[in-house]
Design a protein around this motif. Structure first.
Motif, PDB file in Angstrom:
ATOM      1  N   UNK A   1       0.821  -1.207   0.000  1.00  0.00           N
ATOM      2  CA  UNK A   1       0.000   0.000   0.000  1.00  0.00           C
ATOM      3  C   UNK A   1       0.856   1.259   0.000  1.00  0.00           C
ATOM      4  N   UNK A   2       1.909   1.258   0.804  1.00  0.00           N
ATOM      5  CA  UNK A   2       2.779   2.429   0.867  1.00  0.00           C
ATOM      6  C   UNK A   2       3.516   2.631  -0.454  1.00  0.00           C
ATOM      7  N   UNK A   3       3.916   1.556  -1.068  1.00  0.00           N
ATOM      8  CA  UNK A   3       4.622   1.648  -2.350  1.00  0.00           C
ATOM      9  C   UNK A   3       3.709   2.214  -3.429  1.00  0.00           C
ATOM     10  N   UNK A   4       2.459   1.717  -3.509  1.00  0.00           N
ATOM     11  CA  UNK A   4       1.522   2.229  -4.511  1.00  0.00           C
ATOM     12  C   UNK A   4       1.289   3.721  -4.326  1.00  0.00           C
ATOM     13  N   UNK A   5       1.166   4.128  -3.070  1.00  0.00           N
ATOM     14  CA  UNK A   5       0.939   5.544  -2.782  1.00  0.00           C
ATOM     15  C   UNK A   5       2.124   6.380  -3.245  1.00  0.00           C
ATOM     16  N   UNK A   6       3.334   5.976  -2.858  1.00  0.00           N
ATOM     17  CA  UNK A   6       4.537   6.727  -3.216  1.00  0.00           C
ATOM     18  C   UNK A   6       4.740   6.767  -4.728  1.00  0.00           C
ATOM     19  N   UNK A   7       4.527   5.641  -5.380  1.00  0.00           N
ATOM     20  CA  UNK A   7       4.735   5.570  -6.826  1.00  0.00           C
ATOM     21  C   UNK A   7       3.787   6.502  -7.571  1.00  0.00           C
ATOM     22  N   UNK A   8       2.569   6.619  -7.084  1.00  0.00           N
ATOM     23  CA  UNK A   8       1.594   7.500  -7.716  1.00  0.00           C
ATOM     24  C   UNK A   8       2.095   8.949  -7.739  1.00  0.00           C
ATOM     25  N   UNK A   9       2.752   9.373  -6.676  1.00  0.00           N
ATOM     26  CA  UNK A   9       3.170  10.772  -6.571  1.00  0.00           C
ATOM     27  C   UNK A   9       4.576  11.052  -7.109  1.00  0.00           C
ATOM     28  N   UNK A  10       5.521  10.156  -6.920  1.00  0.00           N
ATOM     29  CA  UNK A  10       6.887  10.427  -7.389  1.00  0.00           C
ATOM     30  C   UNK A  10       7.137   9.872  -8.782  1.00  0.00           C
ATOM     31  N   UNK A  11       6.303   8.906  -9.221  1.00  0.00           N
ATOM     32  CA  UNK A  11       6.336   8.376 -10.580  1.00  0.00           C
ATOM     33  C   UNK A  11       7.695   7.804 -10.965  1.00  0.00           C
ATOM     34  N   UNK A  12       8.355   7.186 -10.007  1.00  0.00           N
ATOM     35  CA  UNK A  12       9.651   6.558 -10.254  1.00  0.00           C
ATOM     36  C   UNK A  12       9.755   5.360  -9.315  1.00  0.00           C
ATOM     37  N   UNK A  13       9.888   4.161  -9.878  1.00  0.00           N
ATOM     38  CA  UNK A  13       9.857   2.950  -9.053  1.00  0.00           C
ATOM     39  C   UNK A  13      10.964   2.904  -8.010  1.00  0.00           C
TER      40      UNK A  13
ATOM     41  N   UNK B   1       9.191  19.335 -18.063  1.00  0.00           N
ATOM     42  CA  UNK B   1       8.894  18.154 -18.864  1.00  0.00           C
ATOM     43  C   UNK B   1       7.514  17.638 -18.463  1.00  0.00           C
ATOM     44  N   UNK B   2       7.005  16.652 -19.206  1.00  0.00           N
ATOM     45  CA  UNK B   2       5.682  16.110 -18.887  1.00  0.00           C
ATOM     46  C   UNK B   2       5.657  15.525 -17.479  1.00  0.00           C
ATOM     47  N   UNK B   3       6.721  14.785 -17.121  1.00  0.00           N
ATOM     48  CA  UNK B   3       6.791  14.191 -15.782  1.00  0.00           C
ATOM     49  C   UNK B   3       6.865  15.288 -14.725  1.00  0.00           C
ATOM     50  N   UNK B   4       7.630  16.343 -15.012  1.00  0.00           N
ATOM     51  CA  UNK B   4       7.777  17.441 -14.055  1.00  0.00           C
ATOM     52  C   UNK B   4       6.448  18.162 -13.827  1.00  0.00           C
TER      53      UNK B   4
ATOM     54  N   UNK C   1       4.698  16.062 -11.439  1.00  0.00           N
ATOM     55  CA  UNK C   1       5.322  16.251 -10.126  1.00  0.00           C
ATOM     56  C   UNK C   1       4.809  17.526  -9.466  1.00  0.00           C
ATOM     57  N   UNK C   2       4.696  18.574 -10.253  1.00  0.00           N
ATOM     58  CA  UNK C   2       4.249  19.858  -9.707  1.00  0.00           C
ATOM     59  C   UNK C   2       2.810  19.764  -9.195  1.00  0.00           C
ATOM     60  N   UNK C   3       1.951  19.122  -9.980  1.00  0.00           N
ATOM     61  CA  UNK C   3       0.555  18.990  -9.541  1.00  0.00           C
ATOM     62  C   UNK C   3       0.459  18.067  -8.324  1.00  0.00           C
ATOM     63  N   UNK C   4       1.281  17.015  -8.307  1.00  0.00           N
ATOM     64  CA  UNK C   4       1.281  16.105  -7.159  1.00  0.00           C
ATOM     65  C   UNK C   4       1.785  16.804  -5.903  1.00  0.00           C
ATOM     66  N   UNK C   5       2.725  17.705  -6.071  1.00  0.00           N
ATOM     67  CA  UNK C   5       3.244  18.479  -4.951  1.00  0.00           C
ATOM     68  C   UNK C   5       2.124  19.300  -4.318  1.00  0.00           C
ATOM     69  N   UNK C   6       1.311  19.931  -5.164  1.00  0.00           N
ATOM     70  CA  UNK C   6       0.205  20.741  -4.653  1.00  0.00           C
ATOM     71  C   UNK C   6      -0.822  19.876  -3.917  1.00  0.00           C
ATOM     72  N   UNK C   7      -1.061  18.664  -4.445  1.00  0.00           N
ATOM     73  CA  UNK C   7      -2.011  17.755  -3.782  1.00  0.00           C
ATOM     74  C   UNK C   7      -1.504  17.373  -2.399  1.00  0.00           C
ATOM     75  N   UNK C   8      -0.205  17.028  -2.323  1.00  0.00           N
ATOM     76  CA  UNK C   8       0.361  16.598  -1.047  1.00  0.00           C
ATOM     77  C   UNK C   8       0.463  17.740  -0.039  1.00  0.00           C
TER      78      UNK C   8
END
Length: 198
Positions: free
Chosen positions: A26-38, A95-98, A101-108
Motif C-alpha cells: 500500500x505504501x509503495x503504490x501511494x509513493x509511486x503514484x506521486x513520485x512516478x519513479x519505481x 517536462x511532462x513528468x515534471x 510532479x508539480x501537480x502532485x506536490x500541490x495535492x500533497x
C-alpha cells in the motif's frame, strides 16, 4: 494496546518484519503514484519503515500503524518533490513528468490530506464502523488496522476467504457512504491507497 505496537515498541524484529510485509504494497503504490519513479518510491518506503523503527519507542498505545505509516510516507513524498524544485520552474520549462510532479506536490501540500491523522476523521471512521455488525467490524479491523491477509483472517475466523471479502466490502461501502459526504476530496484521494484490498 495493539499487540503489534507493543512488540514493536519493545524492539521485536519479527514483529517489525511482519509489519513491513503487511504494509509495504500500500505504501509503495501511494509513493509511486506521486513520485512516478519505481526506485525512488522504493527508497521512500524503505525510509518510511526506517523512521518507524527509529521512532518505535515513542509510539502511543492506540497508534494505528497504517495511518502512522501513511503520514510518514506522504511527508517523504512531499519532501522529495520539493527537492526537485518543480514548483519554482516556469511551466514552459517543465517536462511532462515534471508537470505531474508539480501537480502532485500541490495535492500533497493540501492540508486536507492531513485529515488522515486528525481525531476528527478517526472519530468519523469509528462512528461509521460502529454501524456494522460486530463480526464485520472485527474482520475489517483485522484486515485494515492489524494488517492480516484475507487467508489469515479466514483461518482465524473459521470462514471462507469469500466471506472475508464480503465483510470487508460491506465495511468499505459503509465508510464510503458516511465519509464521502463530509470528506469527499480527501476520501477520493486516499480511499484507494488507505483502504484498498491486499
Amino acid at each position: 494496546m495493539d499487540i503489534q505496537v507493543n512488540l514493536l515498541k519493545n524492539g521485536n524484529e519479527k514483529a517489525f518484519k511482519k509489519i513491513v510485509e503487511s504494509y509495504w504494497p500500500r505504501l509503495y503504490r501511494f509513493a509511486l503514484t506521486y513520485v512516478m519513479d519505481e526506485e525512488v518510491a522504493k527508497e521512500i518506503v524503505q525510509d518510511t519503515f526506517l523512521t518507524l523503527w527509529e521512532q518505535r519507542k515513542s509510539l502511543e498505545e492506540d497508534t494505528c500503524l497504517i495511518t502512522y505509516l501513511m503520514v510518514i510516507n506522504k511527508n517523504k513524498c512531499l519532501n522529495y518533490l520539493k527537492l526537485t524544485k518543480v514548483e519554482t520552474m516556469p511551466l514552459s520549462e517543465l517536462s511532462e513528468v515534471a508537470v505531474y510532479h508539480r501537480s502532485n506536490l500541490y495535492v500533497l501540500e493540501d492540508e486536507s490530506l492531513e485529515i488522515l491523522i486528525t481525531k476528527e476523521l478517526s472519530a468519523a471512521i469509528d462512528a461509521s464502523l460502529a454501524k456494522l455488525s460486530p463480526r464485520t467490524r472485527e474482520i475489517f479491523i483485522m484486515s485494515r488496522y492489524k494488517g492480516l491477509k484475507n487467508k489469515e483472517i479466514a483461518s482465524l475466523q473459521n470462514i471462507t476467504v469469500k466471506t472475508v471479502e464480503f465483510h470487508i466490502n460491506k465495511a468499505l461501502r459503509q465508510l464510503q457512504c458516511d465519509l464521502s459526504k463530509e470528506y469527499l476530496t480527501t476520501f477520493l484521494i486516499c480511499f484507494y491507497f488507505f483502504f484498498t484490498q491486499k
